[in-house]
Design a protein around this motif. Structure first.
Motif, PDB file in Angstrom:
ATOM      1  N   SER A   7       0.833  -1.207   0.000  1.00  0.00           N
ATOM      2  CA  SER A   7       0.000   0.000   0.000  1.00  0.00           C
ATOM      3  C   SER A   7       0.860   1.247   0.000  1.00  0.00           C
ATOM      4  CB  SER A   7      -0.893   0.021   1.244  1.00  0.00           C
ATOM      5  OG  SER A   7      -1.739  -1.100   1.255  1.00  0.00           O
ATOM      6  N   ARG A   8       0.297   2.332  -0.595  1.00  0.00           N
ATOM      7  CA  ARG A   8       1.010   3.608  -0.627  1.00  0.00           C
ATOM      8  C   ARG A   8       0.053   4.730  -0.212  1.00  0.00           C
ATOM      9  NH1 ARG A   8       3.211   1.309  -5.559  1.00  0.00           N
ATOM     10  NH2 ARG A   8       5.216   0.432  -4.959  1.00  0.00           N
ATOM     11  N   THR A   9       0.621   5.737   0.411  1.00  0.00           N
ATOM     12  CA  THR A   9      -0.190   6.886   0.799  1.00  0.00           C
ATOM     13  C   THR A   9      -0.414   7.787  -0.415  1.00  0.00           C
ATOM     14  OG1 THR A   9       1.726   8.229   1.389  1.00  0.00           O
ATOM     15  CG2 THR A   9       0.744   6.873   3.155  1.00  0.00           C
ATOM     16  N   VAL A  10      -1.365   8.679  -0.292  1.00  0.00           N
ATOM     17  CA  VAL A  10      -1.671   9.638  -1.356  1.00  0.00           C
ATOM     18  C   VAL A  10      -0.448  10.515  -1.630  1.00  0.00           C
ATOM     19  CG1 VAL A  10      -3.110  11.627  -1.962  1.00  0.00           C
ATOM     20  CG2 VAL A  10      -4.146   9.637  -0.840  1.00  0.00           C
ATOM     21  N   GLU A  11       0.229  10.955  -0.563  1.00  0.00           N
ATOM     22  CA  GLU A  11       1.373  11.855  -0.707  1.00  0.00           C
ATOM     23  C   GLU A  11       2.501  11.267  -1.552  1.00  0.00           C
ATOM     24  OE1 GLU A  11      -0.014  11.290   2.310  1.00  0.00           O
ATOM     25  OE2 GLU A  11      -0.945  13.246   2.613  1.00  0.00           O
ATOM     26  N   GLU A  12       2.657   9.946  -1.519  1.00  0.00           N
ATOM     27  CA  GLU A  12       3.764   9.315  -2.237  1.00  0.00           C
ATOM     28  C   GLU A  12       3.692   9.514  -3.751  1.00  0.00           C
ATOM     29  OE1 GLU A  12       5.255   5.380  -0.727  1.00  0.00           O
ATOM     30  OE2 GLU A  12       3.410   5.538   0.458  1.00  0.00           O
ATOM     31  N   ILE A  41      -3.863  18.299 -18.069  1.00  0.00           N
ATOM     32  CA  ILE A  41      -4.532  17.505 -17.034  1.00  0.00           C
ATOM     33  C   ILE A  41      -4.163  16.035 -17.188  1.00  0.00           C
ATOM     34  CG2 ILE A  41      -6.814  16.638 -16.341  1.00  0.00           C
ATOM     35  CD1 ILE A  41      -7.844  19.550 -16.831  1.00  0.00           C
ATOM     36  N   ASP A  42      -4.185  15.536 -18.411  1.00  0.00           N
ATOM     37  CA  ASP A  42      -3.841  14.137 -18.671  1.00  0.00           C
ATOM     38  C   ASP A  42      -2.390  13.851 -18.271  1.00  0.00           C
ATOM     39  OD1 ASP A  42      -4.343  11.502 -19.632  1.00  0.00           O
ATOM     40  OD2 ASP A  42      -3.493  12.031 -21.572  1.00  0.00           O
ATOM     41  N   LEU A  43      -1.485  14.760 -18.610  1.00  0.00           N
ATOM     42  CA  LEU A  43      -0.065  14.549 -18.296  1.00  0.00           C
ATOM     43  C   LEU A  43       0.212  14.528 -16.797  1.00  0.00           C
ATOM     44  CD1 LEU A  43       1.519  16.788 -21.068  1.00  0.00           C
ATOM     45  CD2 LEU A  43       1.706  14.306 -20.890  1.00  0.00           C
ATOM     46  N   VAL A  44      -0.324  15.485 -16.057  1.00  0.00           N
ATOM     47  CA  VAL A  44      -0.066  15.503 -14.615  1.00  0.00           C
ATOM     48  C   VAL A  44      -0.770  14.331 -13.934  1.00  0.00           C
ATOM     49  CG1 VAL A  44      -1.929  17.066 -13.855  1.00  0.00           C
ATOM     50  CG2 VAL A  44       0.249  17.022 -12.621  1.00  0.00           C
ATOM     51  N   GLY A  45      -1.927  13.944 -14.446  1.00  0.00           N
ATOM     52  CA  GLY A  45      -2.610  12.765 -13.911  1.00  0.00           C
ATOM     53  C   GLY A  45      -1.805  11.499 -14.143  1.00  0.00           C
ATOM     54  N   ALA A  46      -1.220  11.391 -15.331  1.00  0.00           N
ATOM     55  CA  ALA A  46      -0.393  10.221 -15.654  1.00  0.00           C
ATOM     56  C   ALA A  46       0.838  10.154 -14.756  1.00  0.00           C
ATOM     57  CB  ALA A  46       0.019  10.258 -17.125  1.00  0.00           C
ATOM     58  N   MET A  47       1.400  11.304 -14.431  1.00  0.00           N
ATOM     59  CA  MET A  47       2.566  11.310 -13.524  1.00  0.00           C
ATOM     60  C   MET A  47       2.186  10.742 -12.164  1.00  0.00           C
ATOM     61  SD  MET A  47       4.729  14.801 -14.386  1.00  0.00           S
ATOM     62  CE  MET A  47       3.482  15.936 -13.849  1.00  0.00           C
ATOM     63  N   ALA A  48       1.052  11.173 -11.615  1.00  0.00           N
ATOM     64  CA  ALA A  48       0.617  10.671 -10.305  1.00  0.00           C
ATOM     65  C   ALA A  48       0.325   9.175 -10.373  1.00  0.00           C
ATOM     66  CB  ALA A  48      -0.610  11.441  -9.821  1.00  0.00           C
ATOM     67  N   ALA A  49      -0.370   8.748 -11.432  1.00  0.00           N
ATOM     68  CA  ALA A  49      -0.714   7.329 -11.569  1.00  0.00           C
ATOM     69  C   ALA A  49       0.543   6.467 -11.708  1.00  0.00           C
ATOM     70  CB  ALA A  49      -1.633   7.129 -12.773  1.00  0.00           C
ATOM     71  N   SER A  50       1.489   6.917 -12.511  1.00  0.00           N
ATOM     72  CA  SER A  50       2.731   6.160 -12.703  1.00  0.00           C
ATOM     73  C   SER A  50       3.546   6.099 -11.421  1.00  0.00           C
ATOM     74  CB  SER A  50       3.571   6.771 -13.821  1.00  0.00           C
ATOM     75  OG  SER A  50       2.924   6.602 -15.052  1.00  0.00           O
ATOM     76  N   ARG A  51       3.575   7.190 -10.688  1.00  0.00           N
ATOM     77  CA  ARG A  51       4.294   7.184  -9.403  1.00  0.00           C
ATOM     78  C   ARG A  51       3.656   6.190  -8.439  1.00  0.00           C
ATOM     79  NH1 ARG A  51       5.243  13.648  -8.420  1.00  0.00           N
ATOM     80  NH2 ARG A  51       7.278  13.745  -9.464  1.00  0.00           N
ATOM     81  N   HIS A  52       2.331   6.175  -8.409  1.00  0.00           N
ATOM     82  CA  HIS A  52       1.642   5.267  -7.492  1.00  0.00           C
ATOM     83  C   HIS A  52       1.874   3.808  -7.893  1.00  0.00           C
ATOM     84  CE1 HIS A  52      -1.223   3.840  -4.585  1.00  0.00           C
ATOM     85  NE2 HIS A  52      -1.677   3.035  -5.521  1.00  0.00           N
ATOM     86  N   ALA A  81      -2.207  16.815  -9.013  1.00  0.00           N
ATOM     87  CA  ALA A  81      -2.887  15.535  -9.178  1.00  0.00           C
ATOM     88  C   ALA A  81      -2.622  14.632  -7.986  1.00  0.00           C
ATOM     89  CB  ALA A  81      -2.410  14.854 -10.460  1.00  0.00           C
ATOM     90  N   SER A  82      -3.657  13.874  -7.615  1.00  0.00           N
ATOM     91  CA  SER A  82      -3.558  12.885  -6.537  1.00  0.00           C
ATOM     92  C   SER A  82      -4.323  11.640  -6.936  1.00  0.00           C
ATOM     93  CB  SER A  82      -4.190  13.413  -5.246  1.00  0.00           C
ATOM     94  OG  SER A  82      -3.519  14.534  -4.767  1.00  0.00           O
ATOM     95  N   VAL A  83      -3.792  10.498  -6.548  1.00  0.00           N
ATOM     96  CA  VAL A  83      -4.529   9.244  -6.743  1.00  0.00           C
ATOM     97  C   VAL A  83      -5.570   9.183  -5.630  1.00  0.00           C
ATOM     98  CG1 VAL A  83      -4.399   6.732  -6.819  1.00  0.00           C
ATOM     99  CG2 VAL A  83      -2.550   8.096  -7.812  1.00  0.00           C
ATOM    100  N   ASN A  84      -6.843   9.180  -6.018  1.00  0.00           N
ATOM    101  CA  ASN A  84      -7.919   9.151  -5.036  1.00  0.00           C
ATOM    102  C   ASN A  84      -8.164   7.745  -4.505  1.00  0.00           C
ATOM    103  OD1 ASN A  84      -8.405  11.883  -5.359  1.00  0.00           O
ATOM    104  ND2 ASN A  84      -9.933  11.557  -6.944  1.00  0.00           N
ATOM    105  N   PRO A 130      -0.941  -1.095  -6.255  1.00  0.00           N
ATOM    106  CA  PRO A 130      -1.076  -1.098  -4.794  1.00  0.00           C
ATOM    107  C   PRO A 130      -2.295  -0.310  -4.341  1.00  0.00           C
ATOM    108  CG  PRO A 130       0.931   0.059  -5.493  1.00  0.00           C
ATOM    109  CD  PRO A 130       0.212  -0.365  -6.720  1.00  0.00           C
ATOM    110  N   PRO A 131      -2.860  -0.705  -3.211  1.00  0.00           N
ATOM    111  CA  PRO A 131      -3.968   0.079  -2.649  1.00  0.00           C
ATOM    112  C   PRO A 131      -3.482   1.461  -2.205  1.00  0.00           C
ATOM    113  CG  PRO A 131      -3.824  -2.085  -1.609  1.00  0.00           C
ATOM    114  CD  PRO A 131      -2.595  -1.917  -2.440  1.00  0.00           C
ATOM    115  N   VAL A 132      -4.414   2.405  -2.151  1.00  0.00           N
ATOM    116  CA  VAL A 132      -4.128   3.748  -1.642  1.00  0.00           C
ATOM    117  C   VAL A 132      -4.551   3.788  -0.181  1.00  0.00           C
ATOM    118  CG1 VAL A 132      -4.815   6.172  -1.750  1.00  0.00           C
ATOM    119  CG2 VAL A 132      -4.443   4.901  -3.846  1.00  0.00           C
ATOM    120  N   VAL A 133      -3.709   4.409   0.626  1.00  0.00           N
ATOM    121  CA  VAL A 133      -4.038   4.600   2.035  1.00  0.00           C
ATOM    122  C   VAL A 133      -4.341   6.077   2.246  1.00  0.00           C
ATOM    123  CG1 VAL A 133      -3.212   4.406   4.411  1.00  0.00           C
ATOM    124  CG2 VAL A 133      -2.484   2.734   2.691  1.00  0.00           C
TER     125      VAL A 133
END
Length: 173
Positions: A7-12, A41-52, A81-84, A130-133
């Motif tokens: 699992s990963r936190t939103v901040e990660e 929007i798509d690019l910054v969202g993809a960065m957050a998703a890829s990081r997660h 962007a944040s993974v919800n 991974p799940p989001v915490v």
């Protein structure tokens, strides 16, 4: 050999992108093209998703895109962007776009969107994420809201499938 999913936190995975709006990115009124904002929007969202996911991610959908206010030439656009929430192989990412008034040191909300990204391997096959915490109350609310939006998207997908099946001659919308 399978890798353990931790699992990963939103901040990660939170991501931010800044852009100055230039005339080539604007319409005849001097406002940022909506399509260009969608790209950011798509690019910054993809960065957050890829990081997660710590993997390649692809955009599956963008929904609930709100254009709240125009972004003018010369303004500083900031996207966050944040993974919800993460599901099995997909993630909902929320993106908020703001214009920074550098003189007043204030932010003006200009757009928000929810996107779904899917994590894939190098062959394009889906992989488990991974799940989001969620930690803060705000993150917990976004986590719960993401589950409700996923149900609504599934209902809409089913409705469209039924509509297409009922159309004559294989006509699809």
């Amino acid at each position: 050999m399978s890798e353990e999913v931790v699992s990963r936190t939103v901040e990660e995975s939170q991501s931010e992108r800044s852009e100055i709006v230039f005339p080539a990115d604007s319409n005849a009124l001097g406002n940022l093209f909506g399509g260009r904002l969608m790209q950011y929007i798509d690019l910054v969202g993809a960065m957050a998703a890829s990081r997660h996911a710590r993997a390649i991610t692809v955009t599956a959908s963008m929904d609930h895109l709100d254009f709240v206010a125009p972004v003018r030439v010369g303004e500083l656009l900031i996207l966050k962007a944040s993974v919800n929430r993460a599901f099995r192989t997909s993630m909902e990412v929320g993106v908020r776009a703001m214009v920074e008034d550098v003189r007043e040191q204030r932010l003006r909300h200009v757009s928000s969107a929810y996107l779904t990204f899917v994590a894939v391997d190098r062959d394009g096959q889906r992989i488990v994420v991974p799940p989001v915490v969620p930690v803060t109350e705000h993150q917990k609310r976004r986590y719960e809201d993401a589950g409700r939006r996923r149900e609504m998207r599934a209902d809409e997908t089913q409705r469209k499938k039924e509509m297409r099946a009922a159309l004559p001659g294989g006509f699809h919308v």
